[in-house]
Design a protein around this motif. Structure first.
Motif, PDB file in Angstrom:
ATOM      1  N   THR A  71       0.833  -1.203   0.000  1.00  0.00           N
ATOM      2  CA  THR A  71       0.000   0.000   0.000  1.00  0.00           C
ATOM      3  C   THR A  71       0.867   1.252   0.000  1.00  0.00           C
ATOM      4  N   LEU A  72       1.909   1.252   0.833  1.00  0.00           N
ATOM      5  CA  LEU A  72       2.822   2.392   0.888  1.00  0.00           C
ATOM      6  C   LEU A  72       3.506   2.591  -0.461  1.00  0.00           C
ATOM      7  N   ALA A  73       4.025   1.513  -1.040  1.00  0.00           N
ATOM      8  CA  ALA A  73       4.754   1.600  -2.308  1.00  0.00           C
ATOM      9  C   ALA A  73       3.884   2.177  -3.417  1.00  0.00           C
ATOM     10  N   ASN A  74       2.611   1.833  -3.406  1.00  0.00           N
ATOM     11  CA  ASN A  74       1.720   2.275  -4.476  1.00  0.00           C
ATOM     12  C   ASN A  74       1.127   3.655  -4.246  1.00  0.00           C
ATOM     13  N   ASN A  75       1.309   4.214  -3.059  1.00  0.00           N
ATOM     14  CA  ASN A  75       0.731   5.522  -2.758  1.00  0.00           C
ATOM     15  C   ASN A  75       1.768   6.624  -2.579  1.00  0.00           C
ATOM     16  N   LEU A  76       3.055   6.257  -2.515  1.00  0.00           N
ATOM     17  CA  LEU A  76       4.088   7.290  -2.440  1.00  0.00           C
ATOM     18  C   LEU A  76       4.127   8.057  -3.752  1.00  0.00           C
ATOM     19  N   LEU A  77       4.230   9.369  -3.654  1.00  0.00           N
ATOM     20  CA  LEU A  77       4.237  10.228  -4.835  1.00  0.00           C
ATOM     21  C   LEU A  77       5.670  10.616  -5.213  1.00  0.00           C
ATOM     22  N   TYR A  78       5.805  11.235  -6.374  1.00  0.00           N
ATOM     23  CA  TYR A  78       7.106  11.708  -6.858  1.00  0.00           C
ATOM     24  C   TYR A  78       7.769  12.582  -5.789  1.00  0.00           C
ATOM     25  N   PRO A  79       9.082  12.409  -5.540  1.00  0.00           N
ATOM     26  CA  PRO A  79      10.047  11.601  -6.280  1.00  0.00           C
ATOM     27  C   PRO A  79      10.292  10.211  -5.687  1.00  0.00           C
ATOM     28  N   PHE A  80       9.393   9.727  -4.853  1.00  0.00           N
ATOM     29  CA  PHE A  80       9.615   8.459  -4.164  1.00  0.00           C
ATOM     30  C   PHE A  80       8.716   7.336  -4.675  1.00  0.00           C
ATOM     31  N   GLU A  81       8.093   7.549  -5.826  1.00  0.00           N
ATOM     32  CA  GLU A  81       7.103   6.585  -6.303  1.00  0.00           C
ATOM     33  C   GLU A  81       7.703   5.226  -6.667  1.00  0.00           C
ATOM     34  N   ASN A  82       9.014   5.181  -6.928  1.00  0.00           N
ATOM     35  CA  ASN A  82       9.657   3.916  -7.297  1.00  0.00           C
ATOM     36  C   ASN A  82      10.728   3.484  -6.303  1.00  0.00           C
ATOM     37  N   VAL A  83      10.721   4.064  -5.111  1.00  0.00           N
ATOM     38  CA  VAL A  83      11.754   3.745  -4.124  1.00  0.00           C
ATOM     39  C   VAL A  83      11.581   2.332  -3.566  1.00  0.00           C
ATOM     40  N   LEU A  84      10.347   1.877  -3.397  1.00  0.00           N
ATOM     41  CA  LEU A  84      10.078   0.561  -2.809  1.00  0.00           C
ATOM     42  C   LEU A  84       9.696  -0.452  -3.884  1.00  0.00           C
ATOM     43  N   ALA A  85      10.014  -1.715  -3.620  1.00  0.00           N
ATOM     44  CA  ALA A  85       9.649  -2.788  -4.541  1.00  0.00           C
ATOM     45  C   ALA A  85       8.144  -3.035  -4.489  1.00  0.00           C
ATOM     46  N   LYS A  86       7.570  -3.354  -5.624  1.00  0.00           N
ATOM     47  CA  LYS A  86       6.136  -3.651  -5.718  1.00  0.00           C
ATOM     48  C   LYS A  86       5.912  -5.156  -5.604  1.00  0.00           C
ATOM     49  N   SER A  87       5.027  -5.568  -4.729  1.00  0.00           N
ATOM     50  CA  SER A  87       4.673  -6.981  -4.602  1.00  0.00           C
ATOM     51  C   SER A  87       3.788  -7.407  -5.760  1.00  0.00           C
ATOM     52  N   LEU A  88       3.818  -8.693  -6.089  1.00  0.00           N
ATOM     53  CA  LEU A  88       2.920  -9.206  -7.112  1.00  0.00           C
ATOM     54  C   LEU A  88       1.531  -9.418  -6.506  1.00  0.00           C
ATOM     55  N   VAL A  89       0.530  -9.120  -7.293  1.00  0.00           N
ATOM     56  CA  VAL A  89      -0.854  -9.109  -6.822  1.00  0.00           C
ATOM     57  C   VAL A  89      -1.680 -10.143  -7.584  1.00  0.00           C
ATOM     58  N   LYS A  90      -2.567 -10.830  -6.887  1.00  0.00           N
ATOM     59  CA  LYS A  90      -3.512 -11.757  -7.509  1.00  0.00           C
ATOM     60  C   LYS A  90      -4.879 -11.547  -6.864  1.00  0.00           C
ATOM     61  N   ASN A  91      -5.900 -11.466  -7.686  1.00  0.00           N
ATOM     62  CA  ASN A  91      -7.262 -11.212  -7.195  1.00  0.00           C
ATOM     63  C   ASN A  91      -7.321  -9.944  -6.350  1.00  0.00           C
ATOM     64  N   ASN A  92      -6.579  -8.909  -6.802  1.00  0.00           N
ATOM     65  CA  ASN A  92      -6.580  -7.582  -6.171  1.00  0.00           C
ATOM     66  C   ASN A  92      -5.977  -7.559  -4.774  1.00  0.00           C
ATOM     67  N   GLN A  93      -5.183  -8.582  -4.429  1.00  0.00           N
ATOM     68  CA  GLN A  93      -4.499  -8.603  -3.136  1.00  0.00           C
ATOM     69  C   GLN A  93      -3.066  -9.063  -3.328  1.00  0.00           C
ATOM     70  N   VAL A  94      -2.179  -8.578  -2.439  1.00  0.00           N
ATOM     71  CA  VAL A  94      -0.809  -9.081  -2.456  1.00  0.00           C
ATOM     72  C   VAL A  94      -0.857 -10.594  -2.304  1.00  0.00           C
ATOM     73  N   PHE A  95      -0.164 -11.288  -3.184  1.00  0.00           N
ATOM     74  CA  PHE A  95      -0.172 -12.752  -3.144  1.00  0.00           C
ATOM     75  C   PHE A  95       0.810 -13.237  -2.083  1.00  0.00           C
ATOM     76  N   VAL A  96       0.308 -13.974  -1.107  1.00  0.00           N
ATOM     77  CA  VAL A  96       1.136 -14.565  -0.063  1.00  0.00           C
ATOM     78  C   VAL A  96       0.826 -16.058  -0.012  1.00  0.00           C
ATOM     79  N   TYR A  97       1.860 -16.872  -0.166  1.00  0.00           N
ATOM     80  CA  TYR A  97       1.696 -18.332  -0.182  1.00  0.00           C
ATOM     81  C   TYR A  97       2.135 -18.902   1.164  1.00  0.00           C
ATOM     82  N   ARG A  98       1.335 -19.800   1.694  1.00  0.00           N
ATOM     83  CA  ARG A  98       1.663 -20.464   2.963  1.00  0.00           C
ATOM     84  C   ARG A  98       1.857 -21.949   2.722  1.00  0.00           C
TER      85      ARG A  98
END
Length: 346
Positions: A71-98
């Protein structure tokens, strides 16, 4: 020690995410200093993603933290919009495998690879420190502006310290800390008492990363923050929780492979340069500065004592924990923030 086939778990995780894209290669790129493992995955055709695998702590916290970071990575604005890595998303949620099998409980999250620019030298010059102070102030302001849209975090400073107190009442805690039970209870209670007096309900919280060692971020040629990785200690908390590691980056000793977690870097003139530039852009308050020794106490209690064996090699964890009782905790009592308050005009 039980053998865990990490590549196989990653293949299971990827098949659950997208079974149409075969994996060609899995490379272990872990720093090998904690129970978290990082892998570079290459697919047929050359595309790549990063997989982070962990079995430390609670699954619910792992999942929550990565959704907060996303959420933070996708809401940070310029010039920090690409500072954090983006997680892969499935079904509109961060995909976490257990992965739960024969007593194992292992979790995987995937990231897009993050670009790396320039690294700071092992020992900084004054212009490095002052520029970093202004850059982190700007980054903190950007993170604070996103706080209103962040999901609620269940992990707090108070809950982490209470978990340690609860651990001390168990057989495991009694065994692991048998020589220091009362000393730990005293330190935990001091932290809870001081936190309540100094910052509880009076200082705003925001996304912070705590572990800002030189190996965790990169800068442009103009010394502007370019990228940040390693999110093991991410949390929603007070911005001064980040400051102890910045004091270490600024310290005269510089970045070292053999290290201790002494409180002295917080009192160095060099950290004062950082705070001066930070304060010009994102002014600090007296309450926040007075909380600096408690932020340090929390770091020692939570990451050196409670979780030290997970974040450091066994021999190093033992060394740091011994130093905590002999040096770190006693030094807090004698540390004064008055020179910092005077420097900042607070």
């Amino acid at each position: 020690m039980r053998f865990v086939d990490y590549p196989s778990i990653i293949r299971f995780a990827w098949a659950d995410f997208d079974s149409t894209r075969p994996i060609e290669q899995i490379e272990d790129i872990s720093a090998r200093v904690s129970t978290n493992h990082v892998f570079r995955i290459t697919f047929e055709g050359g595309d790549r993603v990063i997989a982070k695998l962990s079995y430390f702590g609670k699954f619910e916290h792992f999942k929550e933290d990565h959704r907060l970071i996303h959420t933070l990575a996708n809401n940070l604005l310029y010039p920090f919009e690409n500072v954090l890595a983006k997680s892969l998303v499935k079904n509109n949620q961060v995909f976490v495998y257990r992965h739960q099998f024969e007593g194992m409980d292992v979790w995987v999250v995937f990231y897009n690879p993050i670009r790396v620019a320039e690294k700071l030298p092992r020992r900084l010059e004054e212009h490095h420190i002052r520029k970093m102070g202004s850059q982190i102030a700007k980054f903190h302001k950007a993170c604070a502006s996103v706080s209103t849209v962040m999901p609620k975090s269940s992990k707090t400073l108070r809950s982490d310290i209470q978990d340690l107190l609860d651990l001390l009442d168990t057989d495991t805690g009694q065994y692991e800390h048998r020589m220091n039970i009362e000393a730990l209870r005293e330190q935990c209670n001091l932290f809870l008492e001081h936190r309540k007096k100094m910052v509880a309900n009076s200082v705003e919280t925001m996304p912070v990363f705590l572990d800002w060692n030189i190996g965790n971020f990169s800068l442009t040629e103009k010394l502007e923050l370019f990228s940040r990785w390693d999110y093991d200690w991410f949390r929603i908390s007070y911005r001064v929780m980040d400051f102890y590691f910045f004091s270490r980056v600024c310290s005269d000793a510089g970045d070292r492979t053999v290290f201790s977690y002494l409180i002295e870097p917080l009192a160095e003139e060099r950290f004062g340069w950082f705070l001066e530039e930070y304060h010009k852009i994102y002014p600090l308050t007296e309450r926040e500065i007075r909380f600096l020794p408690e932020a340090y106490r929390f770091f020692i209690l939570n990451y050196v004592i409670k979780y030290g064996r997970y974040f450091f090699h066994r021999t190093y964890a033992t060394k740091l924990q011994h130093e905590a009782y002999a040096t770190y905790f006693p030094s807090i009592k004698n540390f004064s923030v008055e020179p910092i308050l005077e420097r900042l005009g607070l």
